[in-house]
Design a protein around this motif. Structure first.
Motif, PDB file in Angstrom:
ATOM      1  N   THR A  91     -16.995 -10.044   1.452  1.00 25.66           N
ATOM      2  CA  THR A  91     -16.882  -8.975   2.033  1.00 25.66           C
ATOM      3  C   THR A  91     -15.853  -9.251   3.244  1.00 25.66           C
ATOM      4  OG1 THR A  91     -18.829  -9.124   3.422  1.00 25.66           O
ATOM      5  CG2 THR A  91     -18.959  -7.805   1.405  1.00 25.66           C
ATOM      6  N   PHE A  92     -15.105  -8.104   3.841  1.00 26.58           N
ATOM      7  CA  PHE A  92     -14.509  -8.220   4.844  1.00 26.58           C
ATOM      8  C   PHE A  92     -15.462  -7.952   5.958  1.00 26.58           C
ATOM      9  CE2 PHE A  92     -11.148  -5.549   2.516  1.00 26.58           C
ATOM     10  CZ  PHE A  92     -10.681  -6.515   1.841  1.00 26.58           C
ATOM     11  N   SER A  93     -15.034  -9.020   7.127  1.00 30.73           N
ATOM     12  CA  SER A  93     -15.909  -8.978   8.277  1.00 30.73           C
ATOM     13  C   SER A  93     -15.663  -7.763   9.128  1.00 30.73           C
ATOM     14  CB  SER A  93     -15.898 -10.164   9.058  1.00 30.73           C
ATOM     15  OG  SER A  93     -14.446 -10.689   9.407  1.00 30.73           O
ATOM     16  N   ARG A  94     -14.784  -7.149   9.259  1.00 32.83           N
ATOM     17  CA  ARG A  94     -14.223  -6.084   9.791  1.00 32.83           C
ATOM     18  C   ARG A  94     -13.402  -5.056   9.310  1.00 32.83           C
ATOM     19  NH1 ARG A  94     -12.866 -10.835  11.959  1.00 32.83           N
ATOM     20  NH2 ARG A  94     -10.703 -10.814  10.739  1.00 32.83           N
ATOM     21  N   GLY A  95     -13.473  -3.892   9.482  1.00 31.73           N
ATOM     22  CA  GLY A  95     -12.703  -2.872   8.916  1.00 31.73           C
ATOM     23  C   GLY A  95     -13.107  -2.436   7.577  1.00 31.73           C
ATOM     24  N   GLY A  96     -13.820  -2.970   6.739  1.00 41.04           N
ATOM     25  CA  GLY A  96     -14.237  -2.541   5.455  1.00 41.04           C
ATOM     26  C   GLY A  96     -13.271  -1.889   4.562  1.00 41.04           C
ATOM     27  N   SER A  97     -13.722  -0.771   3.797  1.00 40.45           N
ATOM     28  CA  SER A  97     -12.916  -0.216   2.723  1.00 40.45           C
ATOM     29  C   SER A  97     -11.587   0.251   3.520  1.00 40.45           C
ATOM     30  CB  SER A  97     -13.662   1.021   1.969  1.00 40.45           C
ATOM     31  OG  SER A  97     -14.796   0.539   1.677  1.00 40.45           O
ATOM     32  N   ASP A  98     -11.413   0.533   4.595  1.00 39.86           N
ATOM     33  CA  ASP A  98     -10.061   1.023   5.328  1.00 39.86           C
ATOM     34  C   ASP A  98      -9.048   0.049   4.849  1.00 39.86           C
ATOM     35  OD1 ASP A  98     -11.113   3.667   6.219  1.00 39.86           O
ATOM     36  OD2 ASP A  98     -11.626   2.573   8.262  1.00 39.86           O
ATOM     37  N   ILE A  99      -9.494  -1.139   5.172  1.00 36.51           N
ATOM     38  CA  ILE A  99      -8.495  -2.339   4.706  1.00 36.51           C
ATOM     39  C   ILE A  99      -8.149  -2.412   3.159  1.00 36.51           C
ATOM     40  CG2 ILE A  99      -8.140  -4.481   4.613  1.00 36.51           C
ATOM     41  CD1 ILE A  99      -9.987  -5.178   7.137  1.00 36.51           C
ATOM     42  N   THR A 100      -9.079  -2.260   2.406  1.00 32.29           N
ATOM     43  CA  THR A 100      -8.928  -2.054   1.021  1.00 32.29           C
ATOM     44  C   THR A 100      -7.702  -1.154   0.554  1.00 32.29           C
ATOM     45  OG1 THR A 100     -10.994  -2.866   0.639  1.00 32.29           O
ATOM     46  CG2 THR A 100      -9.832  -2.318  -1.210  1.00 32.29           C
ATOM     47  N   GLY A 101      -8.161   0.097   1.235  1.00 32.53           N
ATOM     48  CA  GLY A 101      -7.185   1.131   0.896  1.00 32.53           C
ATOM     49  C   GLY A 101      -5.735   1.007   1.452  1.00 32.53           C
ATOM     50  N   ALA A 102      -5.595   0.216   2.640  1.00 30.40           N
ATOM     51  CA  ALA A 102      -4.328  -0.155   3.379  1.00 30.40           C
ATOM     52  C   ALA A 102      -3.693  -1.073   2.357  1.00 30.40           C
ATOM     53  CB  ALA A 102      -4.407  -0.492   4.669  1.00 30.40           C
ATOM     54  N   LEU A 103      -4.513  -1.974   1.856  1.00 25.92           N
ATOM     55  CA  LEU A 103      -3.843  -3.077   0.830  1.00 25.92           C
ATOM     56  C   LEU A 103      -3.176  -2.393  -0.237  1.00 25.92           C
ATOM     57  CD1 LEU A 103      -6.307  -5.833   1.383  1.00 25.92           C
ATOM     58  CD2 LEU A 103      -4.362  -5.774   2.294  1.00 25.92           C
ATOM     59  N   VAL A 104      -3.960  -1.520  -0.982  1.00 22.26           N
ATOM     60  CA  VAL A 104      -3.470  -0.923  -2.091  1.00 22.26           C
ATOM     61  C   VAL A 104      -2.314  -0.143  -1.881  1.00 22.26           C
ATOM     62  CG1 VAL A 104      -4.191   0.833  -4.004  1.00 22.26           C
ATOM     63  CG2 VAL A 104      -5.732  -0.760  -3.179  1.00 22.26           C
ATOM     64  N   ALA A 105      -2.298   0.703  -0.841  1.00 20.99           N
ATOM     65  CA  ALA A 105      -1.220   1.626  -0.288  1.00 20.99           C
ATOM     66  C   ALA A 105      -0.007   0.856  -0.164  1.00 20.99           C
ATOM     67  CB  ALA A 105      -1.317   2.340   0.815  1.00 20.99           C
ATOM     68  N   LYS A 106       0.081  -0.327   0.065  1.00 27.32           N
ATOM     69  CA  LYS A 106       1.195  -1.364   0.530  1.00 27.32           C
ATOM     70  C   LYS A 106       1.484  -1.893  -0.777  1.00 27.32           C
ATOM     71  CE  LYS A 106       2.703  -5.485   2.823  1.00 27.32           C
ATOM     72  NZ  LYS A 106       2.636  -6.846   3.528  1.00 27.32           N
ATOM     73  N   ALA A 107       0.681  -2.249  -1.551  1.00 27.13           N
ATOM     74  CA  ALA A 107       0.756  -3.081  -2.669  1.00 27.13           C
ATOM     75  C   ALA A 107       1.589  -1.816  -3.931  1.00 27.13           C
ATOM     76  CB  ALA A 107      -0.382  -3.403  -3.592  1.00 27.13           C
ATOM     77  N   VAL A 108       1.095  -0.467  -3.972  1.00 31.50           N
ATOM     78  CA  VAL A 108       1.656   0.483  -4.834  1.00 31.50           C
ATOM     79  C   VAL A 108       2.837   1.245  -4.027  1.00 31.50           C
ATOM     80  CG1 VAL A 108      -0.400   0.553  -6.146  1.00 31.50           C
ATOM     81  CG2 VAL A 108       0.224   2.296  -4.290  1.00 31.50           C
ATOM     82  N   HIS A 109       3.363   0.587  -3.172  1.00 32.41           N
ATOM     83  CA  HIS A 109       4.425   1.510  -2.080  1.00 32.41           C
ATOM     84  C   HIS A 109       4.027   2.954  -2.021  1.00 32.41           C
ATOM     85  CE1 HIS A 109       6.553  -2.136  -2.182  1.00 32.41           C
ATOM     86  NE2 HIS A 109       6.439  -2.055  -3.505  1.00 32.41           N
ATOM     87  N   ALA A 110       2.795   3.259  -1.622  1.00 31.96           N
ATOM     88  CA  ALA A 110       2.477   4.664  -1.515  1.00 31.96           C
ATOM     89  C   ALA A 110       3.212   5.471  -0.529  1.00 31.96           C
ATOM     90  CB  ALA A 110       0.895   4.720  -1.083  1.00 31.96           C
ATOM     91  N   ARG A 111       3.377   6.733  -0.858  1.00 27.64           N
ATOM     92  CA  ARG A 111       4.115   7.684   0.012  1.00 27.64           C
ATOM     93  C   ARG A 111       3.405   8.133   1.283  1.00 27.64           C
ATOM     94  NH1 ARG A 111       4.417  13.268  -2.864  1.00 27.64           N
ATOM     95  NH2 ARG A 111       2.390  13.434  -1.661  1.00 27.64           N
TER      96      ARG A 111
END
Lengths: 437, 437
Positions: free
Chosen positions: A183-203
């Motif tokens: 698990t992430f030690s800080r930031g939790g699911s917010d980080i996952t969302g940001a990583l996915v957004a970057k990976a898929v070049h989200a708008r």
């Protein structure tokens, strides 16, 4: 790039706490076909006395590790998921997945694995309900030893998320080089969302919560703080550094790099505009993004005639701090003076030894060591063109008889700092909030 | 201590420029029997087109060193002393002392020796006129290699100045370990006066000049600046550091150590109270001592998302400055930013290499290098209890459309700093002066 234009939606604990909340998610997702990537937290509290799934899972794991019965907390976890699945008619095979978890716990699951199942089960359930593709975070997010995300993760994500359609991904975890869940030690699911957004070049990266965006001050300190419509990444970073409870910076960095806007929205009030976090904003109307701060600082101030003529004086003082295991948080030098902010906790019991060491080494004309100080930052992109804001804030603080020990504007173009006594902290934050638009 | 209670009087160049000025000295000395130690400069200008004796002596020496005739400047020196001696009927054997100087120049006198004769002859003349004891500074003040005063000087002074009566001592010089005359590189006769004051434990060190004390701002910038009645040593130090033309700090240090007040007075208006420089003052009525500043500063500002997370960033930037031979004058760190003030002169031609080096090494999000900045300090013992002063100054500067790049109050308890563009410097100093009492 074919993925361009899509939206990543992260839903927090309150947005997945019960079936009627998940129905709101469905409606949000269905209202815009670009909302194709859903990242979820574990179900949160339904009411103030409720228990969070994640906390229950940690309890199960630690009881299991001690060889004790974890039946009660496990039952609480099970019933939540079973109830949601039943109410939604999701048919997510939740019963067999819960059995699997029970076996994992019995077999000595790590705390990370146990805790991650909150998100995992939630994502499984939501994927079934929405008829979306489930992608396990453990397969796409790789964590390195120091808890940072390996660059290879972006390759895995791009590969697994490249087809059309709707995806659901559990937040909060990934896997390490041995394939173990971490698990992430800080930031939790917010980080996952940001990583996915970057990976898929989200708008855009939509972060759905239980509040209609960010506020210009902490509502526990200021009564009815005004909402922020727009805020820049760097404003968020400064507010966050100063103690504002906003997105963790590690949840901002991935999207910051690609200038993907983050939208903070309210699942319960999807009609509210929320707050958008972006690279640049027009700061004419609202020069100030917000005010934040924290107490618990110690202050050292020393003064000596011709101090500045001794080029080593700074190193000598910092050396004394280091030898007393006191960290330097902030530093300001005057002509013949030095002001240092340190964690107040670290000063406990070291106040007198520190005083003696500084007196012996530097023989200052004046030495002050204060333990109850607070640091406040007014943060805003418009600050550098509106010096009257700091002037007005200072004037009002003075009228309120709040003693401002330090004022700094310009060390950062977007923030002004004020150091006050802890007992004046709440009044000072409120006073400053009331002077900004 | 039998010497306690005496007054050391230093008279500057204008106070010894001609006979009628020296008569004023006589009247000042005779009006208080405690004025027993007189330190003199060389005769200064009598009018704006006049030449200073010291400058003429340097000219003589350099002509002599080149084997050229120094008759014209020597004649100018001689005639000044002869005229004063004659007008005062001082009978100071000035003719033979001038001959001695001519021989010294012919024999290859050093620049230091030649220059020091301005004070030497003046002190000789004044001692004869006042029937006081002449004590040569070369015999009582010893200078070490690095131009600092040897502690042994205090022993010599105490020994030579212990008897009752009136003493006259030339300022500006002492002697080195080989007995050669050495002039002070900075601070001149003011230092001699301070050394004597410390040696004899003077009650007060009177510094007689052609102004009735110090002013709250530079009269070349501000029209009719208000006078200072009282000012503390540390206020003077900060004003002086910031560019105010006041006593050099080396002329303050000896008396500072013994808390001997310095009184700045006007030989032409001895009835004026002047300015007293002392250890502590009541800052209720006049919280601010003055405002000073200087142009000629360069500013580097860099900003990078999460900069503060890199603990080495400061060292890396300072390393780049050092490798480009740019000195750091002032430094302020923000959350993710760093602001540095450096001498603008040193930036010339290094601006682009510096920019490239910083960009390569740190890859900042934003980098500014400005060459025309000014630093202004408002200095006052009352500043820490009157935060409204900075607020008001800031408000007025803002109303005047003066862009304040940096504000700092509290790094020193007694000063607030403002960084502005050079072109706004005079207006800013005037605006600030007009807001202080």
């Amino acid at each position: 790039m074919k993925l361009m234009g899509d939206i990543v939606c992260k839903f927090g604990g309150s947005s997945v706490a019960e079936a009627r909340q998940i129905r709101k998610i469905e409606s949000i997702i269905r209202s815009d076909p670009h909302r194709r990537y859903i990242v979820v937290s574990a179900p949160g509290k339904r009411n103030p006395d409720d228990e969070k799934i994640t906390d229950l899972l940690y309890t199960c794991q630690s009881l299991a590790a001690e060889g004790k019965s974890y039946e009660r907390p496990f039952e609480a976890v099970s019933s939540r998921y079973l109830q949601i699945d039943r109410q939604l008619e999701a048919r997510s095979e939740i019963q067999s997945r819960l059995e699997e978890l029970r076996e994992q716990l019995a077999a000595g699951a790590s705390a990370d694995l146990a805790a991650s199942r909150g998100e995992y089960l939630c994502a499984r359930l939501l994927a079934a309900y929405l008829k979306a593709t489930f992608v396990d975070a453990a397969e796409i997010i790789q964590l390195k030893g120091n808890d940072t995300v390996a660059e290879s993760s972006y390759r895995y994500m791009a590969g697994k998320l490249k087809d059309p359609g709707l995806y659901v991904i559990p937040g909060f975890y990934g896997s390490d080089s041995r394939g173990e869940v971490r698990t992430f030690s800080r930031g939790g699911s917010d980080i996952t969302g940001a990583l996915v957004a970057k990976a898929v070049h989200a708008r855009v990266y939509e972060n759905w919560t239980d509040v209609s965006g960010l506020l210009k001050a902490d509502p526990r300190i200021v009564r009815d703080p005004r909402p922020m419509a727009e805020v820049t990444y760097r404003e968020i970073r400064e507010l966050s550094y100063m103690g504002a409870k906003v997105l963790h910076e590690e949840a901002i960095l991935p999207v910051y790099e690609q200038k993907i806007p983050i939208l903070i929205r309210n699942t319960d009030r999807p009609e509210d505009p929320g707050t958008v976090i972006l690279a640049e904003r027009n700061s004419q109307v609202h020069p100030i993004a917000g005010v934040a701060g924290r107490i618990g600082l110690g202050l050292l101030y020393l003064e000596k005639f011709l101090l500045r003529k001794d080029p080593q004086h700074r190193d000598r003082v910092l050396g004394i701090l280091a030898s007393h295991s006191v960290d330097l948080e902030w530093e300001r030098s005057g002509i013949d003076s030095l002001l240092l902010l340190v964690p107040a906790k670290q000063l406990e019991e070291k106040r007198e030894p520190l005083r003696r060491a500084i007196e012996e080494e530097l023989n200052p004309d004046h030495l002050e060591i204060l333990e109850n100080m607070a640091l406040i930052a007014v943060v805003g992109e418009g600050l550098s063109t509106r010096p009257d804001i700091t002037a007005t804030a200072l004037q009002r603080l003075s009228q309120q008889d709040i003693h401002v020990r330090l004022v700094d504007q310009g060390s950062s173009k977007i923030s002004a700092l004020f150091v006050v006594h802890s007992e004046d902290f709440n009044r000072a934050v409120t006073t400053i909030h009331d002077t900004i638009d």
